[in-house]
Scaffold this active site. Structure first.
Site, mmCIF file in Angstrom:
data_model
loop_
_atom_site.group_PDB
_atom_site.id
_atom_site.type_symbol
_atom_site.label_atom_id
_atom_site.label_comp_id
_atom_site.label_asym_id
_atom_site.label_seq_id
_atom_site.Cartn_x
_atom_site.Cartn_y
_atom_site.Cartn_z
ATOM 1 N N ASP A 334 29.639 105.902 10.209
ATOM 2 C CA ASP A 334 30.306 104.838 10.942
ATOM 3 C C ASP A 334 29.804 104.867 12.385
ATOM 4 O O ASP A 334 29.207 105.855 12.828
ATOM 5 C CB ASP A 334 31.819 105.066 10.881
ATOM 6 C CG ASP A 334 32.603 103.874 11.398
ATOM 7 O OD1 ASP A 334 32.034 102.776 11.463
ATOM 8 O OD2 ASP A 334 33.776 104.055 11.747
ATOM 9 N N ASP A 645 36.728 106.001 8.513
ATOM 10 C CA ASP A 645 38.057 106.309 9.039
ATOM 11 C C ASP A 645 39.120 105.325 8.574
ATOM 12 O O ASP A 645 40.312 105.569 8.742
ATOM 13 C CB ASP A 645 38.035 106.340 10.573
ATOM 14 C CG ASP A 645 37.532 105.034 11.175
ATOM 15 O OD1 ASP A 645 37.235 104.092 10.416
ATOM 16 O OD2 ASP A 645 37.427 104.958 12.417
ATOM 17 N N ASP A 649 37.092 102.064 4.078
ATOM 18 C CA ASP A 649 36.061 103.059 3.788
ATOM 19 C C ASP A 649 36.386 103.899 2.554
ATOM 20 O O ASP A 649 35.510 104.603 2.034
ATOM 21 C CB ASP A 649 35.887 104.008 4.982
ATOM 22 C CG ASP A 649 35.417 103.292 6.228
ATOM 23 O OD1 ASP A 649 34.512 102.463 6.111
ATOM 24 O OD2 ASP A 649 35.956 103.565 7.315
#
Length: 903
Positions: A334, A645, A649
């Site tokens: 990310d 997070d 996801d």
């Protein structure tokens, strides 16, 4: 009434509000009737996510024994008990039970991710039914319900917004958008992605400011959150490279052991031996050839790796994930909070008179403003700069917080960045509120694109007013008719010059906001603002990369690990961060290196894997696309580590070879779906964990390389005795003693072996490579042959020299142990000599050898142990012969290692 409403929310953003009302047969003012809501609840079911059925307790226990080697050990337990060998039977059964208990305790509980998703929609909702407001459990919501939202509310279902007042919703957990989204009622194209559907509010997101009213268009599994629930349930928890290799290795070993045992039994019968004795010998061969200590060694080695990673701020939730990290070939990371600090920072300020750079990073007000030539900026020298900073700090709803020297922001991150920039120039929020108290506000909306505040001046120009504004550059320019010079005077607005400056800042990957002022007037409405304000400057900000991220990315590249960024943010921002962290070279964002969600959707299925493999940055991607990206990389043979997070996801985290969740800023859903949690949310920690994972795998291979020669030699020496028609050189109880004590006192010490130098300069292991390379298999066979030859020669020598059968067997048993101890030092490195890495650099090995030596003296000389294990005391001359054979074996291994060492 009869209704044909649908639960799907896919198309409602493309319909006008009145069309949604008609489609769902509801009322935009009075909502549904109580009777109709009850009927729809019975039809559509509760607004909750279904619980998944997990394996029962009994099945989980039984599954711990589902292993080929365990089958052999269980059969050996039963047979030895039937033959009256109760000590052997009890020891074998104890080994099986210990392994089962450890496996049961360490079993992954991946279904906790689904429970985390279900908990996200368990809340209360304010609805209008029968024309009256009432609070109902969110599970009772149905399509067509009229829901009222206020700041702080969790959105209880997917809503099409029909009325709102300055509504902003934090959708970061669902879409990856880093800032709250301003909502409006405008009709949007059907094809627009979820992240850009401003007229929708989605289940599980959080209202940050304002209020609104929406019609429920989807509940339960049909919501966007429900779609993610489906993906999490469908995503497979893959076997790790280690578990796959161990499974293959175990099958081959089991077949080999059973084949040898059967051959031993058959040969014994052909030579006329007693069937019961021959069968006992075959069982001894099987038990000796099985590396009983391997499961425990794997678990303990992984557990030690867990401890090492925890000290480096990576918490492992599933033990096999430790090793998986070491085999990682691709890291999908990310952006926000992982590669970056997740703290917006103003990096540049532009005024009509000059440009300035801002030092410092994050929300800590440490830094200063400097001119382009590096000189300190002076607020007295540029009145426009002073007003630009004042406007950013005063036309602002955020608050800068400090807790034990750790700074944070309450409110919008971009507003927080402007507060910090003003503080760096000596303009604090308390100073602004004292001398420019606010009296009125025109809040920001997506349509407006700017925010304005009216202030009363309490300074030298008391009883006057100052109007301040900030917002998107194009929108603020429409409010301005002039711009401010350094001396505070105004001149006509240079619209082209301002836009050119803004484009230059945006080209650096910065988010640019404009600021404006209008002194001396208390007229405060949108109509009178247009064209009446004075542009004072631009503030450009971004979320800076973490200090260690660039070095960590470089270390991964050196180690042969590809790093790819997958983010819900915009492509320009993602590309800028990718360039600054070394993921992309400067200006290398073309030729498929950067792909958006729209680009991915347009790819043909056949082209998808190769395009994903080539690309480095993926921006504005959906949860489904994240999952597809992971699956595509896995289809190419990659071992994928995926970071995330948010709720969006979770499916990809579960599908990946190892899912990595953010501990500080991540949702509970992401943590539950992940195999590893970073306590500091830092990409550098992933690189550190990969290094530890490689060390763990090395140590596991070292243990297997060390233990297998003994198991093979024990089986072969028994086979040789049966073929030769001689007495067994070692008894089954002595085999069990060797296997269990050396595995604990000697082999497990390799789990504490430090990482070898250069571990992060070599490429990742080929996922298709077997657990043991050809060179290691040849070394294992070499040591096995040395053990068989040495123990057989020593046994026959002692017998021919007049030693009793018990003394000869004791000599052979001790030879096995001493050779293992010598070989242990060699296995501390599979390529370098024991002298090069240092004989005493692992004190655990020295301690283990000492403990094993004490044990061997005890089994050799204590009368009680002599009786139990069939041993007898031996003389010093026998020990000299044992040591000589062990020294020769070590020398042969050292020569083999030197000849096979890579160039």
């Amino acid at each position: 009434m009869t209704t044909s409403v649908s639960r799907s929310s896919n198309a409602h953003h493309g319909l006008a509000a009145h069309e949604v009302v008609l489609l769902l047969q509801t009322d935009a003012r009075d909502g549904l009737s109580t009777a109709e809501s009850a009927a729809r609840l019975a039809r559509f079911g509760p607004n909750s996510l279904p619980a998944a059925k997990g394996a029962g307790l009994l099945l989980r226990i039984v599954s711990q024994f589902h292993h080929p080697l365990i089958y052999v050990l269980l059969a050996s337990t039963a047979i030895t008990a039937a033959l009256g060998e109760y000590v052997d039977s009890a020891v074998i059964l104890g080994v099986v039970l210990i392994n089962a208990i450890v496996g049961f305790i360490q079993e992954s509980r991946a279904e906790a991710a689904l429970e985390g998703l279900r908990s996200m929609v368990r809340t209360q909702a304010m609805v209008v039914r029968d024309g009256r407001q009432r609070i109902v459990p969110s599970e009772d919501l149905v399509p067509g319900d009229l829901v009222l939202l206020e700041a702080g509310d969790k959105v209880p279902a997917d809503l099409r917004l029909i009325r709102l007042a300055e509504l902003r919703v934090n959708e970061s957990a669902l879409t990856g958008e880093s800032v709250p989204v301003a909502k409006d009622e405008v009709v949007l194209p059907d094809s627009i992605p979820v992240a850009d559907r401003r007229n929708m509010a989605y289940s599980g997101t959080l209202v940050t400011t304002g209020a609104g009213t929406g019609i429920v268009v989807a509940t339960g599994i049909e919501t966007e959150l429900g779609q993610i629930h489906r993906l999490v349930g469908a995503a497979q928890t893959l076997a790790t490279p280690l578990t796959r290799k161990l499974a293959e290795f175990s099958k081959i070993l089991t077949v080999g052991i059973l084949g040898l045992a059967a051959a031993t039994f058959a040969i014994g019968l052909l030579r006329g031996y007693d069937a019961a004795e021959t069968f006992t010998a075959a069982i001894a061969l099987a038990v000796g050839a099985i590396p009983e200590g391997l499961p425990a060694a794997v678990t303990i080695t992984l557990a030690i790796g867990v401890g090492r990673m925890a000290r480096r701020r990576a918490v492992i939730r599933r033990l096999p994930a430790v090793e998986t990290l070491g085999g990682t070939t691709v890291i999908c990371t990310d952006k926000t909070g992982t590669l970056t600090e997740n703290q917006m920072t103003v990096r540049a300020v532009w005024t009509p008179a000059a440009g300035y750079e801002v030092t410092g990073s994050g929300y800590a007000p440490d830094g200063s403003l400097r001119t382009t030539d590096g000189a300190p900026a002076s607020l007295d020298g540029d009145e426009a700069l002073r007003w630009c900073l004042v406007a950013g700090a005063a036309c602002n709803d955020a608050t800068l917080t400090s807790d034990d020297g750790r700074y944070g922001i309450l409110g919008d991150p971009t507003e927080g960045a402007m507060l910090v920039a003003a503080r760096k120039a000596g303009i604090g929020a308390d100073h602004v509120s004292q001398f420019l108290p606010r009296t009125a506000t025109i809040p920001f909306t997506a349509e407006r694109g700017w925010m304005a505040t009216l202030h009363r001046s309490t300074g030298p120009t008391a009883d006057t007013h100052v109007l301040l504004a900030k917002g998107a550059v194009e929108r603020v320019l429409k409010l301005c008719g002039a711009q401010m010079d350094a001396d505070g005077t105004s001149r006509p607005l240079d619209n082209h010059g301002v836009l050119t400056a803004a484009e230059g800042l945006a080209g650096r990957g910065l988010r640019v906001l404009a600021t404006a002022v209008r002194p001396g007037s208390d007229e405060f409405d949108e109509e009178t603002l247009t064209g009446s304000m004075i542009l004072v400057g631009l503030q450009a900000m971004f979320d800076p990369p973490r200090p260690a991220a660039t070095a960590a990315v470089a270390a991964c590249h050196t180690a042969g690990i590809a790093v790819k960024m997958i983010t819900g943010d915009h492509a320009a921002t993602a590309t800028a961060i990718a360039e600054q962290t070394g993921l992309l070279g400067r200006g290398a964002g073309g030729d498929g290196a950067v792909l958006t969600g729209t680009d991915l959707a347009a790819l043909r299925a056949d082209d998808f894997p190769d395009a994903v493999d080539r690309a480095v940055v993926f921006a504005r991607v959906s949860p489904e696309q994240k999952l597809r990206l992971v699956e595509a990389l896995q289809s190419l043979g990659h071992v994928v580590a995926m970071t995330g997070d948010g709720v969006n996801d979770a499916p990809a985290l579960r599908q990946a070879g190892i899912g990595v969740a953010m501990g500080a800023g991540g949702t509970e859903v992401a943590k539950d779906a992940a195999d590893m949690v970073l306590t500091d949310d830092d990409f550098a920690t992933i690189e550190a964990a990969v290094e530890e994972g490689r060390g763990v795998f090395d140590n596991l291979v070292k243990f297997i390389t060390w233990t297998l020669p003994t198991n093979i030699a024990e089986g072969l020496v028994i086979l040789a005795a049966i073929v030769a028609g001689a007495a067994l050189p070692i008894l089954p109880t002595q085999i069990l003693w060797i296997n269990m004590t050396t595995a604990v006192a000697l082999g497990l010490m390799l789990a504490f072996e430090p990482k070898e130098a250069g571990i992060m300069t070599r490429p990742p292991r080929d996922p298709g490579q077997p657990l043991l390379t050809r060179a290691l298999m040849l070394r294992i066979l070499l040591v096995s042959a040395l053990l068989v030859a040495g123990s057989w020669w020593l046994f026959q020598w002692e017998r021919s020299s007049g030693a009793t059968l018990a003394e000869a067997r004791t000599a052979a048993m001790n030879l096995f142990v001493v050779v293992e101890a010598f070989y242990l030092f060699s296995c501390r490195s599979l390529t370098h000599s024991a002298w090069r890495i240092g004989l005493f650099t692992n004190p655990w090995v020295t301690a283990g050898v000492t403990v094993q030596a004490i044990g061997q003296l005890a089994i050799t000389y204590l009368p009680g142990m002599n009786t139990l294990f069939g041993t007898a005391p031996i003389g010093a001359d026998v020990w000299l012969r044992i040591l000589a054979i062990a020294a020769v074996a070590s020398l042969v291994v050292a020569v083999d290692k030197r000849l096979r060492r890579p160039a």
